[in-house]
Design a protein around this motif. Structure first.
Motif, PDB file in Angstrom:
ATOM      1  N   TYR A  84       0.849  -1.190   0.000  1.00  0.00           N
ATOM      2  CA  TYR A  84       0.000   0.000   0.000  1.00  0.00           C
ATOM      3  C   TYR A  84       0.881   1.234   0.000  1.00  0.00           C
ATOM      4  CZ  TYR A  84      -3.822  -3.114   1.391  1.00  0.00           C
ATOM      5  OH  TYR A  84      -4.750  -4.118   1.420  1.00  0.00           O
ATOM      6  N   MET A  85       0.404   2.274  -0.665  1.00  0.00           N
ATOM      7  CA  MET A  85       1.032   3.581  -0.575  1.00  0.00           C
ATOM      8  C   MET A  85      -0.054   4.573  -0.175  1.00  0.00           C
ATOM      9  SD  MET A  85       3.894   3.810  -3.627  1.00  0.00           S
ATOM     10  CE  MET A  85       2.726   4.042  -4.962  1.00  0.00           C
ATOM     11  N   THR A  86       0.015   5.059   1.070  1.00  0.00           N
ATOM     12  CA  THR A  86      -0.919   6.071   1.542  1.00  0.00           C
ATOM     13  C   THR A  86      -0.259   7.425   1.375  1.00  0.00           C
ATOM     14  OG1 THR A  86      -1.900   4.551   3.146  1.00  0.00           O
ATOM     15  CG2 THR A  86      -2.263   6.902   3.497  1.00  0.00           C
ATOM     16  N   ASN A  87      -0.887   8.297   0.581  1.00  0.00           N
ATOM     17  CA  ASN A  87      -0.307   9.613   0.318  1.00  0.00           C
ATOM     18  C   ASN A  87      -1.290  10.675   0.805  1.00  0.00           C
ATOM     19  OD1 ASN A  87       0.966  11.875  -0.606  1.00  0.00           O
ATOM     20  ND2 ASN A  87       1.210  11.168  -2.711  1.00  0.00           N
ATOM     21  N   ASN A  88      -1.182  10.996   2.086  1.00  0.00           N
ATOM     22  CA  ASN A  88      -2.067  11.997   2.674  1.00  0.00           C
ATOM     23  C   ASN A  88      -1.562  13.408   2.509  1.00  0.00           C
ATOM     24  OD1 ASN A  88      -3.974  10.142   3.599  1.00  0.00           O
ATOM     25  ND2 ASN A  88      -2.861   9.782   5.511  1.00  0.00           N
ATOM     26  N   ALA A  89      -0.267  13.562   2.219  1.00  0.00           N
ATOM     27  CA  ALA A  89       0.323  14.891   2.068  1.00  0.00           C
ATOM     28  C   ALA A  89       1.646  14.754   1.325  1.00  0.00           C
ATOM     29  CB  ALA A  89       0.538  15.545   3.434  1.00  0.00           C
ATOM     30  N   GLY A  90       2.127  15.874   0.803  1.00  0.00           N
ATOM     31  CA  GLY A  90       3.421  15.874   0.136  1.00  0.00           C
ATOM     32  C   GLY A  90       3.358  15.274  -1.256  1.00  0.00           C
ATOM     33  N   THR A  91       4.541  15.191  -1.870  1.00  0.00           N
ATOM     34  CA  THR A  91       4.652  14.712  -3.257  1.00  0.00           C
ATOM     35  C   THR A  91       5.579  13.509  -3.326  1.00  0.00           C
ATOM     36  OG1 THR A  91       4.287  16.937  -4.141  1.00  0.00           O
ATOM     37  CG2 THR A  91       5.297  15.328  -5.615  1.00  0.00           C
ATOM     38  N   LEU A  92       5.075  12.423  -3.872  1.00  0.00           N
ATOM     39  CA  LEU A  92       5.888  11.241  -4.154  1.00  0.00           C
ATOM     40  C   LEU A  92       6.370  11.356  -5.590  1.00  0.00           C
ATOM     41  CD1 LEU A  92       7.015   8.429  -3.526  1.00  0.00           C
ATOM     42  CD2 LEU A  92       4.811   7.488  -4.275  1.00  0.00           C
ATOM     43  N   ILE A  93       7.680  11.527  -5.772  1.00  0.00           N
ATOM     44  CA  ILE A  93       8.274  11.706  -7.094  1.00  0.00           C
ATOM     45  C   ILE A  93       8.890  10.392  -7.544  1.00  0.00           C
ATOM     46  CG2 ILE A  93       9.956  12.986  -8.467  1.00  0.00           C
ATOM     47  CD1 ILE A  93       9.724  15.261  -6.418  1.00  0.00           C
ATOM     48  N   LEU A  94       8.394   9.848  -8.639  1.00  0.00           N
ATOM     49  CA  LEU A  94       8.937   8.615  -9.211  1.00  0.00           C
ATOM     50  C   LEU A  94       9.936   9.000 -10.288  1.00  0.00           C
ATOM     51  CD1 LEU A  94       5.580   6.641  -9.462  1.00  0.00           C
ATOM     52  CD2 LEU A  94       7.343   6.424  -7.694  1.00  0.00           C
ATOM     53  N   ASN A  95      11.221   8.888  -9.945  1.00  0.00           N
ATOM     54  CA  ASN A  95      12.305   9.220 -10.876  1.00  0.00           C
ATOM     55  C   ASN A  95      13.262   8.033 -10.929  1.00  0.00           C
ATOM     56  OD1 ASN A  95      13.881  10.701 -12.644  1.00  0.00           O
ATOM     57  ND2 ASN A  95      14.969  11.783 -11.020  1.00  0.00           N
ATOM     58  N   LEU A  96      12.698   6.857 -11.200  1.00  0.00           N
ATOM     59  CA  LEU A  96      13.439   5.607 -11.130  1.00  0.00           C
ATOM     60  C   LEU A  96      14.568   5.583 -12.149  1.00  0.00           C
ATOM     61  CD1 LEU A  96      10.305   3.383 -10.635  1.00  0.00           C
ATOM     62  CD2 LEU A  96      12.033   3.918  -8.908  1.00  0.00           C
ATOM     63  N   ALA A  97      15.708   5.025 -11.721  1.00  0.00           N
ATOM     64  CA  ALA A  97      16.945   5.113 -12.499  1.00  0.00           C
ATOM     65  C   ALA A  97      17.065   3.952 -13.473  1.00  0.00           C
ATOM     66  CB  ALA A  97      18.143   5.168 -11.560  1.00  0.00           C
ATOM     67  N   ASN A  98      16.093   3.813 -14.347  1.00  0.00           N
ATOM     68  CA  ASN A  98      16.202   2.838 -15.421  1.00  0.00           C
ATOM     69  C   ASN A  98      15.328   3.308 -16.574  1.00  0.00           C
ATOM     70  OD1 ASN A  98      13.430   1.544 -15.378  1.00  0.00           O
ATOM     71  ND2 ASN A  98      14.058   1.157 -13.266  1.00  0.00           N
ATOM     72  N   LEU A 109      -3.836   5.100  -1.844  1.00  0.00           N
ATOM     73  CA  LEU A 109      -5.010   5.663  -1.197  1.00  0.00           C
ATOM     74  C   LEU A 109      -4.621   6.872  -0.371  1.00  0.00           C
ATOM     75  CD1 LEU A 109      -5.970   3.416   1.841  1.00  0.00           C
ATOM     76  CD2 LEU A 109      -3.987   2.938   0.420  1.00  0.00           C
ATOM     77  N   ASP A 110      -5.638   7.574   0.157  1.00  0.00           N
ATOM     78  CA  ASP A 110      -5.395   8.699   1.054  1.00  0.00           C
ATOM     79  C   ASP A 110      -6.539   8.795   2.052  1.00  0.00           C
ATOM     80  OD1 ASP A 110      -7.524   9.955  -0.259  1.00  0.00           O
ATOM     81  OD2 ASP A 110      -6.254  11.227  -1.480  1.00  0.00           O
ATOM     82  N   ASN A 111      -6.553   9.882   2.827  1.00  0.00           N
ATOM     83  CA  ASN A 111      -7.566  10.045   3.866  1.00  0.00           C
ATOM     84  C   ASN A 111      -8.827  10.728   3.367  1.00  0.00           C
ATOM     85  OD1 ASN A 111      -6.644  12.634   3.523  1.00  0.00           O
ATOM     86  ND2 ASN A 111      -5.652  12.783   5.533  1.00  0.00           N
ATOM     87  N   GLY A 112      -8.922  10.933   2.045  1.00  0.00           N
ATOM     88  CA  GLY A 112     -10.098  11.544   1.454  1.00  0.00           C
ATOM     89  C   GLY A 112      -9.967  13.020   1.195  1.00  0.00           C
ATOM     90  N   LEU A 113      -8.903  13.650   1.689  1.00  0.00           N
ATOM     91  CA  LEU A 113      -8.741  15.090   1.515  1.00  0.00           C
ATOM     92  C   LEU A 113      -8.072  15.455   0.194  1.00  0.00           C
ATOM     93  CD1 LEU A 113      -7.698  16.123   5.141  1.00  0.00           C
ATOM     94  CD2 LEU A 113      -9.967  16.164   4.090  1.00  0.00           C
ATOM     95  N   GLY A 114      -7.427  14.502  -0.450  1.00  0.00           N
ATOM     96  CA  GLY A 114      -6.816  14.765  -1.754  1.00  0.00           C
ATOM     97  C   GLY A 114      -5.649  15.711  -1.710  1.00  0.00           C
ATOM     98  N   ALA A 115      -4.876  15.724  -0.612  1.00  0.00           N
ATOM     99  CA  ALA A 115      -3.777  16.677  -0.453  1.00  0.00           C
ATOM    100  C   ALA A 115      -2.452  16.161  -0.994  1.00  0.00           C
ATOM    101  CB  ALA A 115      -3.622  17.046   1.021  1.00  0.00           C
ATOM    102  N   GLY A 116      -2.372  14.890  -1.350  1.00  0.00           N
ATOM    103  CA  GLY A 116      -1.118  14.313  -1.835  1.00  0.00           C
ATOM    104  C   GLY A 116      -0.998  14.365  -3.341  1.00  0.00           C
ATOM    105  N   THR A 117       0.261  14.249  -3.812  1.00  0.00           N
ATOM    106  CA  THR A 117       0.553  14.270  -5.248  1.00  0.00           C
ATOM    107  C   THR A 117       1.499  13.130  -5.591  1.00  0.00           C
ATOM    108  OG1 THR A 117       0.288  16.671  -5.421  1.00  0.00           O
ATOM    109  CG2 THR A 117       1.566  15.601  -7.151  1.00  0.00           C
ATOM    110  N   ILE A 118       1.236  12.482  -6.720  1.00  0.00           N
ATOM    111  CA  ILE A 118       2.149  11.477  -7.270  1.00  0.00           C
ATOM    112  C   ILE A 118       2.653  12.000  -8.596  1.00  0.00           C
ATOM    113  CG2 ILE A 118       2.359   9.120  -8.141  1.00  0.00           C
ATOM    114  CD1 ILE A 118       0.158   8.351  -6.152  1.00  0.00           C
TER     115      ILE A 118
END
Length: 359
Positions: A84-98, A109-118
């Motif tokens: 699981y990846m819970t993203n309630n806040a902040g930004t998860l940056i996918l910059n994989l090295a391949n 998922l998140d807590n319903g507030l929609g405050a996170g970014t992928i």
């Protein structure tokens, strides 16, 4: 190595798989190297002022819980395998090295507030395959390619933005009502929306709600269509179609609000209830390309500039009331159904009818 602070006994300790790992603003370093297979029970990001970057050839699993408002950048060689990846806040940056295809099977998922970014930011492909309707935050593609297994992988009510050098590849999967905001020419110029599935037999609805935030390029390897409830908000930006077969419009689409249109190659079609936008702008069809009108419910009042190309009319009769410029070469019109040209026709190019219906 005892380089972790154990909150249970207030002493330095060694990390073991299955431990609870917390990264917060008290950390002495923000660059973390992942070595081997690391599986914390829960990896919690509580970083509000510190931006963390994880790199290395190791593999992360377990559960990711993002609670801080700052960023976590994953730059490892291997895609994480979090359950699981819970993203309630902040930004998860996918910059994989391949440069390959990185499949993210995690449920997001998140807590319903929609405050996170992928954010997909790597020069590669990220494929989302989880059932992510519990994530209501923002998804962004600024570099590389983002694919998805079906509409649920794109999350719930949040918006998907594709910009800069990013490309969304639907792979013949319908995003349904997901709001998609596009701009730019996409990864390596392939288009901000570029379906790379080569299938052409039948219809392939992939989008239902599109807004342009800048001049935008789209493309297809085979064919893709808008779905029956399609809406397009063009904001007077230019739409360029560079390859494949693309058909836009539903019965209730209405005015697209597009500025200029250019068909570089392949076929770009407008059908049913869609209107082509600002009548003062021009739809340019480049040599060898095809512009299709299919059962349009309103007359085309845009300027047409034809350059050794084809204008294809299908379904019920279609009408063009805007001016038509025959810029160069012999231009073919008509083909499958009646096409009425009631505007001024000018230019040094030629006009030839190859039709099963009158022109």
């Amino acid at each position: 190595t005892k380089n972790w602070y154990n909150t249970g006994n207030s002493s330095m300790d060694t990390f073991y798989n299955g431990d609870l790992a917390i990264f917060d603003d008290s950390a002495a370093v923000s660059a973390v190297t992942v070595v081997g297979s690391q599986a914390p029970a829960v990896l919690t990001m509580s970083n509000n002022t510190t931006a963390f970057t994880f790199s290395g050839a190791g593999l992360l699993s377990g559960i990711l819980d993002m609670e801080g408002t700052n960023t976590l950048t994953l730059s490892m060689t291997n895609a994480p395998t979090f359950a699981y990846m819970t993203n309630n806040a902040g930004t998860l940056i996918l910059n994989l090295a391949n440069g390959g295809v990185n499949t993210i099977t995690s449920t997001i998922l998140d807590n319903g507030l929609g405050a996170g970014t992928i954010l997909q930011a790597g020069t590669n492909t990220v494929s989302l395959t989880g059932a992510n309707t519990g994530f209501n935050g923002t998804i962004m593609v600024t570099n590389g390619i983002l694919q998805y297994s079906d509409s649920t992988a794109l999350g719930g009510s949040g918006t998907l933005y594709v910009t800069n050098n990013g490309t969304l590849d639907p792979n013949h999967k319908d995003a349904l009502a997901k709001k998609i905001v596009l701009s730019g020419t996409g990864y390596n110029g392939m288009g901000a929306l570029a379906d790379q599935n080569a299938g052409v037999g039948g219809t392939f609805p992939v989008v239902g709600n599109v807004t342009l935030a800048g001049d935008t390029t789209i493309s297809a390897t085979g064919r893709w269509d808008s779905d029956s409830s399609f809406t397009l908000t063009g904001n007077n930006y230019k739409l360029t179609s560079k390859s494949g077969i693309i058909l836009l419009g539903g019965s209730s689409t209405g005015d697209s609000g597009l500025g200029d249109i250019e068909v570089v190659s392949g076929r770009l079609g407008f059908q049913y209830g869609i209107a082509l936008g600002n009548s003062a702008n021009t739809a340019t069809v480049d040599p060898g390309a095809i512009l299709t009108f299919y059962s349009l419910s309103t007359a085309v009042d845009k300027h047409l500039a034809l350059n050794t190309c084809t204008v294809d009319s299908g379904g019920s009769p279609n009408t063009v009331v805007g001016p038509v410029a025959l810029v160069t070469g012999t231009n073919i019109i008509g083909l499958r159904s009646s096409l009425i040209l009631s505007g001024v026709i000018s230019g040094s190019g030629g006009l030839m009818a190859e039709t099963n219906g009158p022109v």
